[in-house]
Design a protein around this motif. Sequence first.
Motif, mmCIF file in Angstrom:
data_model
loop_
_atom_site.group_PDB
_atom_site.id
_atom_site.type_symbol
_atom_site.label_atom_id
_atom_site.label_comp_id
_atom_site.label_asym_id
_atom_site.label_seq_id
_atom_site.Cartn_x
_atom_site.Cartn_y
_atom_site.Cartn_z
ATOM 1 N N ARG A 47 34.206 65.546 -46.672
ATOM 2 C CA ARG A 47 32.810 65.979 -46.661
ATOM 3 C C ARG A 47 32.187 65.868 -48.054
ATOM 4 O O ARG A 47 31.077 65.359 -48.216
ATOM 5 C CB ARG A 47 32.704 67.417 -46.155
ATOM 6 C CG ARG A 47 31.275 67.979 -46.181
ATOM 7 C CD ARG A 47 31.246 69.424 -45.710
ATOM 8 N NE ARG A 47 32.062 70.283 -46.557
ATOM 9 C CZ ARG A 47 31.652 70.785 -47.724
ATOM 10 N NH1 ARG A 47 30.449 70.493 -48.185
ATOM 11 N NH2 ARG A 47 32.428 71.580 -48.421
ATOM 12 N N ARG A 298 34.806 62.292 -37.201
ATOM 13 C CA ARG A 298 33.575 62.835 -37.774
ATOM 14 C C ARG A 298 32.535 63.081 -36.693
ATOM 15 O O ARG A 298 32.335 62.248 -35.808
ATOM 16 C CB ARG A 298 33.029 61.846 -38.811
ATOM 17 C CG ARG A 298 31.752 62.248 -39.498
ATOM 18 C CD ARG A 298 31.262 61.093 -40.379
ATOM 19 N NE ARG A 298 30.060 61.430 -41.131
ATOM 20 C CZ ARG A 298 29.319 60.543 -41.804
ATOM 21 N NH1 ARG A 298 29.680 59.261 -41.830
ATOM 22 N NH2 ARG A 298 28.241 60.918 -42.462
ATOM 23 N N ASN A 312 27.673 67.584 -41.372
ATOM 24 C CA ASN A 312 28.787 66.737 -40.967
ATOM 25 C C ASN A 312 30.007 67.616 -40.719
ATOM 26 O O ASN A 312 30.211 68.611 -41.412
ATOM 27 C CB ASN A 312 29.102 65.712 -42.052
ATOM 28 C CG ASN A 312 28.133 64.545 -42.043
ATOM 29 O OD1 ASN A 312 28.408 63.499 -41.483
ATOM 30 N ND2 ASN A 312 26.972 64.728 -42.666
ATOM 31 N N TYR A 314 34.274 67.481 -39.989
ATOM 32 C CA TYR A 314 35.491 66.673 -40.087
ATOM 33 C C TYR A 314 36.703 67.508 -39.670
ATOM 34 O O TYR A 314 36.696 68.730 -39.774
ATOM 35 C CB TYR A 314 35.698 66.188 -41.530
ATOM 36 C CG TYR A 314 34.570 65.360 -42.084
ATOM 37 C CD1 TYR A 314 34.553 63.981 -41.944
ATOM 38 C CD2 TYR A 314 33.510 65.967 -42.754
ATOM 39 C CE1 TYR A 314 33.516 63.213 -42.462
ATOM 40 C CE2 TYR A 314 32.470 65.212 -43.271
ATOM 41 C CZ TYR A 314 32.477 63.839 -43.122
ATOM 42 O OH TYR A 314 31.447 63.100 -43.638
ATOM 43 N N GLN A 352 30.659 75.147 -40.658
ATOM 44 C CA GLN A 352 31.242 73.805 -40.557
ATOM 45 C C GLN A 352 32.768 73.831 -40.536
ATOM 46 O O GLN A 352 33.425 72.862 -40.907
ATOM 47 C CB GLN A 352 30.763 72.913 -41.710
ATOM 48 C CG GLN A 352 29.274 72.637 -41.704
ATOM 49 C CD GLN A 352 28.817 71.898 -42.929
ATOM 50 O OE1 GLN A 352 28.264 72.478 -43.856
ATOM 51 N NE2 GLN A 352 29.058 70.600 -42.961
#
Length: 410
Positions: A47, A298, A312, A314, A352
Amino acid sequence: MEDTKIVSLILQYLNEQGFQGSVNLLQKESNVDFIDNEDGPSGELVRILNEYQEIRIAAEANTFDQDDKQFDQDFMVQGEGSWHNSLTQNFDSLHRANILTLRFHPEKDLIATGSSDKSVKVFNYSTNQPHHQFTHHTGAVIALDFNPLHTDLLLAGSMDHSHSILDVDKKEVLQVFRDHTKYVNRIKWNPAGTHFVTSSHDGTIGIYEFDSVQKQATLSKNIVFSGIVEAIEFTKDGNTLIVAVREDNYLNYVDFKTYEIQRVNMNLNGDDHVSFTAMDLACNPSGTHVLVATDKNRMILYRVGTSVQVKNFYGSMNDRFSNPRLCWHPSSKYFYVTSQDGLVYVWDTVTQRIVDKLSGHRGLPVCLFFFVFHCLKELMFGLQKDIAFSNKSGEIASCSFDKTVKFWKS
């Protein structure tokens, strides 16, 4: 950044990729112990590197996004910390072969499943009794969708290049279409239930108008794309269809009235380098954002109709041979994604980070699905084939290559 922090990031990356020998060696040589921080974001090194590259390129072009952040409020306030992760029921005798897709009936205690045994089965999950089996397809059934208004009508897409409309109440096959030349891999009603769309490995989508009186549909438009159509998703208002194509770094926004196409680059820097394929799409419950599952470990959250990458994610295991599927929690605070390691990953959209991994299937999960306020939200995943949520029971159902359907509760 301190050297210890840098080594810790590398250790996290190696651990997430399964390079345990390298983890052990680096710990020994650096004297830094790996600590799995469950409160921190997953895929942090990747990231950071991606964000650095994107910010640098955007800064050079003087185009760094300054839009009002009010659109992203759903992803700035922490959720309640509750998601579906408790296994409550297991159904292991629905099909004799892999179960590839499933959908909840919007109103009744029925669930429809499609299988590589070429059949569609409708099952009453309250009574544990079969409702009906459709056997008209000659190939595996890989896509299903119930009409949100005429709720007994079910669409089915098959690897035999055909798709069909089924009436699960009357137990009838109403219509069979043979307009594609390869697999019908996606099929979806629009939110109003007046049209449906099919997509295929032949690189086309078909748009059909449905006559609710005659219970018949006619093909009104066929659109050709540059490659295999991997995913389709309607915006919340139903005015636009989003189409993702293999080996294409653009999302195609199709105006559902004029059929005009607006192509939106998924690359933040605006170049045409194809570094990933969008394999699945799902708009969040409020309809402001679209989540993209890629074939590169992703997931990317975009504002609808823009190249703005809000966040984003991951950490799952999906490569170019995978077929990940995703689905939103109704709160928008969490989402679910299938993975090649046979697990369903649960992400917190605010922090995240991966907050859970649903296990229990022996085969890979292939699809996820939420049923919320009588609206169906598609989720399809790697080898676990499907997952769905019922607002009536408050449960999620998942299906897999292990021939089972499992119910999960929060």
